[in-house]
Design an enzyme around this catalytic site. Sequence first.
Site, PDB file in Angstrom:
ATOM      1  N   TYR A 196     -49.858  34.879   8.951  1.00 47.62           N
ATOM      2  CA  TYR A 196     -51.042  35.161   8.148  1.00 47.62           C
ATOM      3  C   TYR A 196     -50.802  34.860   6.674  1.00 47.62           C
ATOM      4  O   TYR A 196     -49.796  35.259   6.086  1.00 47.62           O
ATOM      5  CB  TYR A 196     -51.451  36.639   8.304  1.00 47.62           C
TER       6      TYR A 196
ATOM      7  N   HIS B  32     -61.671  34.061  -5.256  1.00 47.58           N
ATOM      8  CA  HIS B  32     -61.633  35.516  -5.375  1.00 47.58           C
ATOM      9  C   HIS B  32     -61.828  35.993  -6.809  1.00 47.58           C
ATOM     10  O   HIS B  32     -62.002  37.192  -7.043  1.00 47.58           O
ATOM     11  CB  HIS B  32     -60.311  36.064  -4.826  1.00 47.58           C
TER      12      HIS B  32
ATOM     13  N   ASN C 249     -52.490  40.670  -3.771  1.00 48.76           N
ATOM     14  CA  ASN C 249     -52.444  41.825  -2.868  1.00 48.76           C
ATOM     15  C   ASN C 249     -51.738  42.986  -3.549  1.00 48.76           C
ATOM     16  O   ASN C 249     -50.538  42.922  -3.837  1.00 48.76           O
ATOM     17  CB  ASN C 249     -51.702  41.461  -1.583  1.00 48.76           C
TER      18      ASN C 249
ATOM     19  N   TYR D  75     -63.305  84.894 -20.477  1.00 51.01           N
ATOM     20  CA  TYR D  75     -62.409  84.056 -19.661  1.00 51.01           C
ATOM     21  C   TYR D  75     -61.967  82.783 -20.370  1.00 51.01           C
ATOM     22  O   TYR D  75     -60.856  82.304 -20.170  1.00 51.01           O
ATOM     23  CB  TYR D  75     -63.095  83.681 -18.348  1.00 51.01           C
TER      24      TYR D  75
ATOM     25  N   ARG E  72     -59.118  84.288 -22.386  1.00 57.73           N
ATOM     26  CA  ARG E  72     -58.110  85.059 -21.660  1.00 57.73           C
ATOM     27  C   ARG E  72     -57.453  84.270 -20.530  1.00 57.73           C
ATOM     28  O   ARG E  72     -56.284  84.472 -20.198  1.00 57.73           O
ATOM     29  CB  ARG E  72     -58.772  86.317 -21.091  1.00 57.73           C
TER      30      ARG E  72
ATOM     31  N   PHE F 206     -51.389  47.471   0.799  1.00 55.62           N
ATOM     32  CA  PHE F 206     -52.332  47.120  -0.265  1.00 55.62           C
ATOM     33  C   PHE F 206     -53.451  48.138  -0.426  1.00 55.62           C
ATOM     34  O   PHE F 206     -54.227  48.073  -1.374  1.00 55.62           O
ATOM     35  CB  PHE F 206     -52.963  45.754   0.017  1.00 55.62           C
TER      36      PHE F 206
ATOM     37  N   GLU G  77     -62.181  44.405   6.660  1.00 51.69           N
ATOM     38  CA  GLU G  77     -61.778  45.498   5.773  1.00 51.69           C
ATOM     39  C   GLU G  77     -62.814  46.606   5.921  1.00 51.69           C
ATOM     40  O   GLU G  77     -63.705  46.770   5.096  1.00 51.69           O
ATOM     41  CB  GLU G  77     -61.686  44.982   4.343  1.00 51.69           C
TER      42      GLU G  77
END
Length: 635
Positions: free
Chosen positions: A168, A198, A311, A399, A402, A448, A533
């Site tokens: 791959y 990309h 990646n 609060y 404190r 990844f 994905e």
Amino acid sequence: MRLFLSFQGHSSESSIVLPCGKDRQTVADILKEAVKRHPDGSSSTIPPVESYDLRLRLNNHLLTPSDRIEDVLHDGDCVVLAKKGVCEFPNALSGMETPHYFNPNFKDVRHLEDIEVIYLNGSSLDVDILVKIGEGNIKIALSEEGKENLQRAREVVNKVVQEHRTVYGITTGFGKFARTHIEPNKICELQENLITSHAAGVGTPLPPKLTRMLLTMRINTLVKGYSGIRLETVTKMVNALNANCLSWVPEKGTVGASGDLAPLAHLALGLIGKGLMWSPKTGWAEAKMVLESHNLSSIQLAAKEGISLINGVQMISSIGTEALVRADSVAKQADVVAALTIECLLGSVRAFDQAIHEARPHVGQKLVADRLRSLLHSDVFPSELAKSHWNCSRVQDPYSMRCIPQVHGIVNDTITFVRGILNTEMNSAEDNPLVLPWRNEVISGGNFHGEYPAKALDYLAIGVHELANMSERRLERLVHPAYNEMPAFLVEMGGLNSGFMIPQCTAASLVSENKVLTHPSSVDSISTSAGTEDHVSMGGFSARKALTVVEHVETVVAIELMAACQALEFRRPLTTTKPLEAVYTLVRSVVKPLDGDRFMTPDILSIVKLIREGQVWKTVEPFIQEYNKTLRSIP
């Protein structure tokens, strides 16, 4: 001397290298030669010289024709031939968003002789070192171990290619195209296509600091030796970083699963000589020209190198690291500011008694209580303000005063947790597939996926937000006359003057925004890449939100500090403790007391700057050390 000449309205393909010598000694000489070489000109129709200006690309500075080249330009400078009177270069950015922030003190490490060098080996980078590299305070180099790691892994990739094995991302397509076989003569083209296709992110580009951090983390994960990228390629990445040649990386477009694909593709795009790059020397310009102006060459991708560059979730982690470091800084300073507010509101120190916090011994809670005890009234640092109300009828404080150790404490513990996650992330192999040299194997996995930093940064945003939540409530008590004996909104002649009325509204608005921003983006997932994905982390937004939340917290704490110092004016002539008086003096060095209404945004920003630079903490740290040293000396 050589100059890099580009032409307004034309792509980098038309850029040329223009040597300078005896026949080119003035800017006018360069201008004439540039006009002759204009892509729109021809032998019969050369545009008139009078129609053009020559400008320095870095800052659009207009060059005067009569100036001598050696007086106004340096070797490798980038100049642009532009239409007379036009100082914008639309070809360079073509509608892309420009950076919203550049640090004017950003260091060009090429000119620092004594700068520290960090040798990356894939295992020893941490948050603090990364930030220093991002700021330009450190150069990087590859360790011998890292070089050996790279070479061993590359041998495995070379064997895969030579043996025509189906692996791959090396001999197949990507994602949904994982079953598509790639012919040997197309393997390099495959990697370049991956980067260019990309690089589809949008939004504002990262500033230089974050881009340097991003590139550093990518280099560090590669030198672990699980990616199979060549030593030659990583060396070019190191050289680009040290020369501050930084790619245009937009902050939006990652779903944080198969790595931060779009941002890392933009990072790689500049390195292969495409798209845009920035350097202190050139400003924004075509990547190839920026690299060449620094005597660097672009990367020519070989088998598996494109996928090795994109990646991983370094985009999430780089922004997340910036958010973490600033969260750590503001958390310390929020304790200091809270202590000053307690003093001005005549609060009690009893709630911070050591015995109370030993009874619930969370690390962060004890740490904050210790800090408060070192800053408030004690035998070491007495306070006239504290002594002035010892016999008051108040039993306990609200609060927001404190419970500071309990609330601020978990913020500190959250920061410690997130620091551990990010330190692990930046020293991890996040490629896919991973190369295992000792087994001579290449295996697909899921390192990844960005779920770890995504969840951690959502947690960071939720945690650090509480600093602002508490701060704004204390601010309300400072400006509300029902809660103290001071003038409403901390100003004389109320009605005529509004004082701190609207700064408190500003703080409230930022706290309210944070309540939306702290919704975890990592609980969402959208299937991408044609179902391949099918679960993603959305960690890119987790990181960006976390940083925005931290920015808001810095501002709210700054407004509380400004109001507390104003409140102290109404408690005079009484004084507080030495460390808190030192903080008051620090604030008054940039913001004067409010004796009537004035434009307050500059005051707020001045104190925000003190917070971001850690000046409040630096001011009190010696006093805290003195306090602790004194306690240790008591038998």
